[in-house]
Design a protein around this motif. Structure first.
Motif, mmCIF file in Angstrom:
data_model
loop_
_atom_site.group_PDB
_atom_site.id
_atom_site.type_symbol
_atom_site.label_atom_id
_atom_site.label_comp_id
_atom_site.label_asym_id
_atom_site.label_seq_id
_atom_site.Cartn_x
_atom_site.Cartn_y
_atom_site.Cartn_z
ATOM 1 N N HIS A 177 7.100 -3.283 -6.767
ATOM 2 C CA HIS A 177 5.683 -2.946 -6.589
ATOM 3 C C HIS A 177 4.868 -3.755 -7.598
ATOM 4 O O HIS A 177 5.311 -4.005 -8.722
ATOM 5 C CB HIS A 177 5.466 -1.449 -6.826
ATOM 6 N N ALA A 178 3.655 -4.155 -7.177
ATOM 7 C CA ALA A 178 2.777 -4.936 -8.058
ATOM 8 C C ALA A 178 1.381 -4.326 -8.043
ATOM 9 O O ALA A 178 0.907 -3.857 -7.009
ATOM 10 C CB ALA A 178 2.718 -6.392 -7.612
ATOM 11 N N VAL A 179 0.743 -4.344 -9.199
ATOM 12 C CA VAL A 179 -0.614 -3.808 -9.344
ATOM 13 C C VAL A 179 -1.444 -4.827 -10.110
ATOM 14 O O VAL A 179 -0.987 -5.399 -11.107
ATOM 15 C CB VAL A 179 -0.634 -2.460 -10.092
ATOM 16 N N GLU A 180 -2.678 -5.041 -9.635
ATOM 17 C CA GLU A 180 -3.612 -5.972 -10.277
ATOM 18 C C GLU A 180 -4.867 -5.227 -10.688
ATOM 19 O O GLU A 180 -5.387 -4.403 -9.944
ATOM 20 C CB GLU A 180 -3.971 -7.099 -9.305
ATOM 21 N N ALA A 181 -5.354 -5.519 -11.886
ATOM 22 C CA ALA A 181 -6.615 -4.969 -12.368
ATOM 23 C C ALA A 181 -7.561 -6.120 -12.666
ATOM 24 O O ALA A 181 -7.177 -7.104 -13.301
ATOM 25 C CB ALA A 181 -6.399 -4.124 -13.621
ATOM 26 N N ALA B 207 0.853 -1.188 0.000
ATOM 27 C CA ALA B 207 0.000 0.000 0.000
ATOM 28 C C ALA B 207 0.888 1.236 0.000
ATOM 29 O O ALA B 207 1.742 1.376 0.874
ATOM 30 C CB ALA B 207 -0.913 -0.007 1.221
ATOM 31 N N PRO B 208 0.719 2.135 -0.980
ATOM 32 C CA PRO B 208 1.639 3.274 -1.096
ATOM 33 C C PRO B 208 1.347 4.378 -0.082
ATOM 34 O O PRO B 208 0.203 4.570 0.344
ATOM 35 C CB PRO B 208 1.376 3.768 -2.519
ATOM 36 N N GLY B 209 2.405 5.079 0.295
ATOM 37 C CA GLY B 209 2.251 6.314 1.062
ATOM 38 C C GLY B 209 1.885 6.163 2.513
ATOM 39 O O GLY B 209 1.494 7.147 3.147
ATOM 40 N N ALA C 23 -1.199 8.475 -5.711
ATOM 41 C CA ALA C 23 -1.602 7.700 -4.529
ATOM 42 C C ALA C 23 -2.464 8.525 -3.580
ATOM 43 O O ALA C 23 -2.359 8.411 -2.358
ATOM 44 C CB ALA C 23 -0.378 7.145 -3.804
ATOM 45 N N ARG C 24 -3.352 9.352 -4.154
ATOM 46 C CA ARG C 24 -4.283 10.132 -3.335
ATOM 47 C C ARG C 24 -5.701 9.558 -3.415
ATOM 48 O O ARG C 24 -6.666 10.214 -3.057
ATOM 49 C CB ARG C 24 -4.313 11.592 -3.794
ATOM 50 N N MET C 25 -5.846 8.322 -3.867
ATOM 51 C CA MET C 25 -7.162 7.721 -4.075
ATOM 52 C C MET C 25 -7.773 7.286 -2.746
ATOM 53 O O MET C 25 -7.093 7.130 -1.742
ATOM 54 C CB MET C 25 -7.053 6.531 -5.026
ATOM 55 N N ASP C 26 -9.094 7.088 -2.772
ATOM 56 C CA ASP C 26 -9.823 6.524 -1.650
ATOM 57 C C ASP C 26 -11.001 5.740 -2.216
ATOM 58 O O ASP C 26 -11.150 5.627 -3.441
ATOM 59 C CB ASP C 26 -10.274 7.603 -0.665
#
Length: 616
Positions: free
Chosen positions: A313-317, A227-229, A412-415
């Protein structure tokens, strides 16, 4: 020593578990409903067993049939996957009572955490028992299961009873348990979770964090690890709380503890006593195979490593067969082709030619990118999705690409409210303006054998074709000349049934064209061939409510009859498709002049459900 595993699940997760079993030399056994007889997971297993039942959507909830299948097929162990019975303590006990190994936590641990109300009490949190205006907004949530089913945000007290009823019905359909509870709804929080792994020797390892904030209908869409940040102090607190939750129930195996992070504080949500859909991102950064770890723990082996340090870092869609621009309506039909570029991980339960039905979750695949940095992983995944070939139903692929490149997400400002704020801009059409011309030229090469396209005008006049693209009609003109095909303002370098090359302002562009009946795919753009003239009989009266998807009418609003006055946006009826309930609302303020929907009725897309005559 486990030599044969039955997976009590279907689709992508069954195929995922089978992959690790094959690598470990373990025989694989699938179970399938009648609707899944030809499904990929049933085809790739070493053996498969049919689960009898009249309702395909409920077949995988029949634990008695699954245990019987495991014994008949000679399985040593049962892996539950996720969803269905994966967090059902009675099923775990039934597996063990049959003399089989259960690849999961002890039934007592499942029981303690399977009810979200009991889990919160275990962590010292009490749900709301009486809701007032001051408590709003609140979240109605299913006590059992997950995946966003049985969850509703309530912002008006007057809506509470209806949303409670809808959540109960959805939870009962998905998990066989209609219990729901109410808790405060934390606005603009981040969904952060901790993967844990525990053995039978008292070791509990936190395997790092994941951020799963990009969600629709409380179901995750994009996940990443770590989890970033997060400040290091908060990261450590999350890991400590996760281990504490696992130790409180003597947990064994792989599990996930979920939190909502807001204003620097961690709010406990629940513990999922199973493998998560998003486990591949943790595997990518940890170097572990979590399914293999589950199997070794079930065999009694101790964990022989410390918590690994995250590598990159890994990202899944999650690639869904759904239309985000139409309230996330699930889509069905033939998946003619699914091809993902090399360099990313693809977990799927589908292959070319498979049918996407109405009975199960609309997830087609998970695409995962791993890179040294977050920025590189986002770029890699967005590019791979952009080049992914999907021929068939509408998907959320373009939304995923836009989301991964959105400045709020890249920073990385998402919610969890990301799509509430940005959905219109993210679903704006991104079609190629030259796609209709390329489709017409490919059609011309094949002699236009579609049922709409065999006509010809006099040679001196241009040929005309009509296509629908992103909900809009496009008319294309071209000519046959002695030197080949010709279109105004564009040089046609090459045209055949599968490839068109156009030169526009000195730049050559390639268009790969595939046709399936009246549906065409030009690169990543989908089009529908239209007849030369529209059919007046196909037009519906203003105010008509058409079924947006195939499904079952589960409920009509109380007191709704022909002649009832309704307000625009008021819910009139509910359709159930793919284990989710979809609200159908009044398009205008007026009077209900026609009502064709009846509870229990099966409807196809485009079926006329009701008509509201607008008030002058």
């Amino acid at each position: 020593m486990i030599t044969s595993v039955l997976v009590a699940n279907r689709g992508e997760i069954a195929c995922r578990v089978f992959r690790t079993c094959r690598e470990l030399g373990i025989r694989t056994i699938a179970v399938h409903s009648d609707a899944d007889e030809g499904a990929l997971h049933a085809r790739v297993a070493d053996a498969s067993v049919r689960l009898p039942g009249e309702a395909p959507a409920d077949t995988y909830l029949r634990g008695d049939l699954i245990v019987k299948a495991a014994v008949a097929a000679g399985a040593d162990a049962v892996h539950p996957g996720y969803g269905f019975l994966s967090e059902n303590a009675d099923f775990a006990r039934a597996v063990q009572d049959a003399g089989l190994l259960w690849i999961g936590p002890p039934p007592e641990a499942i029981e303690a955490m399977a009810s979200k109300t009991r889990a919160k009490q275990l962590m010292g949190i009490q749900p709301l028992t009486h809701v007032t205006e001051a408590d709003l907004p609140v979240l109605v949530k299913a006590a059992a299961g997950g995946g966003g089913r049985g969850m509703r945000v309530v912002r008006r007290l007057a809506d509470l009873d209806a949303e409670l009823a809808s959540a109960r019905a959805e939870a009962a359909s998905a998990f066989g348990d209609g219990e729901v509870f109410v808790e405060p709804y934390v606005e603009n929080g981040r969904h952060v979770e901790v993967q844990i792994l525990a053995d039978t020797h008292g070791t509990i390892l936190p395997l790092g964090t994941r951020d799963c904030s990009l969600q629709r209908r409380h179901q995750k869409v994009v996940e990443e690890a770590p989890a970033p940040g997060l400040p290091e102090e908060l990261r450590q607190e999350l890991s400590t709380l996760a281990v504490r939750a696992a130790r409180a129930v003597d947990y064994v195996g792989a599990g996930t503890v979920e939190f909502l992070v807001a204003d620097g504080r961690a709010h406990f949500l629940e513990m999922n006593t199973r493998l998560q859909v998003e486990h591949p991102v943790t595997e990518a950064v940890s170097g572990l195979d979590l399914v293999a770890e589950q199997i070794r723990v079930a065999e009694g082996h101790p964990l022989d490593h410390d918590p690994p340090r995250a590598r990159g870092h890994a990202v899944e869609a999650r690639l869904y067969a759904e239309d985000p621009s139409r309230d996330w309506a699930p889509q069905t039909g033939r998946l003619h082709r699914l091809s993902v570029p090399e360099g990313v991980r693809l977990d799927t339960g589908y292959t070319d030619g498979d049918d996407i039905g109405v009975h199960y979750d609309p997830m087609l695949a998970k695409v995962v990118a791993h890179a040294p940095t977050r920025a590189e992983a986002l770029r890699k995944l967005a590019s791979a999705l952009e080049r992914t070939v999907i021929h068939g139903p509408v998907t959320n692929r373009d939304l995923l690409v836009s989301s991964l490149r959105h400045p709020e997400f890249t920073a990385a400002r998402m919610d969890t409210g990301f799509y509430d704020r940005h959905l219109p801009e993210l679903t704006a059409p991104t079609t190629d303006p030259y796609a209709p011309l390329a489709a017409a030229l490919a059609d011309a090469h094949t002699g236009s054998r579609s049922r709409f396209g065999g006509w010809r005008n006099v040679p001196s006049q241009p040929q005309v074709k009509r296509y629908e693209m992103a909900g809009e009609e496009h008319e294309v003109h071209y000519r046959h000349t002695r030197t080949g095909l010709e279109a105004d303002g564009v040089s046609v370098v090459h045209a055949d049934a599968g490839l068109v090359i156009l030169e526009v302002d000195g730049v050559r562009r390639r268009f790969e064209v595939a046709r399936y009946g009246d549906q065409l795919h030009v690169n990543t753009t989908a089009l529908t061939a239209l007849p030369r003239f529209t059919d007046p009989a196909a037009q519906h009266a203003p105010g008509s409510l058409l079924a947006p998807m195939p499904g079952t009418v589960v409920r009509v609003a109380d007191g709704l009859t022909v002649g009832t006055p309704v307000k625009a946006g008021a819910p009139l009826l509910w359709l159930e498709a793919m284990k989710m309930q979809h609200k159908i609302t009044a398009p205008v303020t007026g009077t209900l002049s026609e009502l064709h929907a009846v509870p229990g009725q099966q409807v196809e897309p485009g079926a006329l459900l009701a008509v509201v005559t607008e008030t002058p």
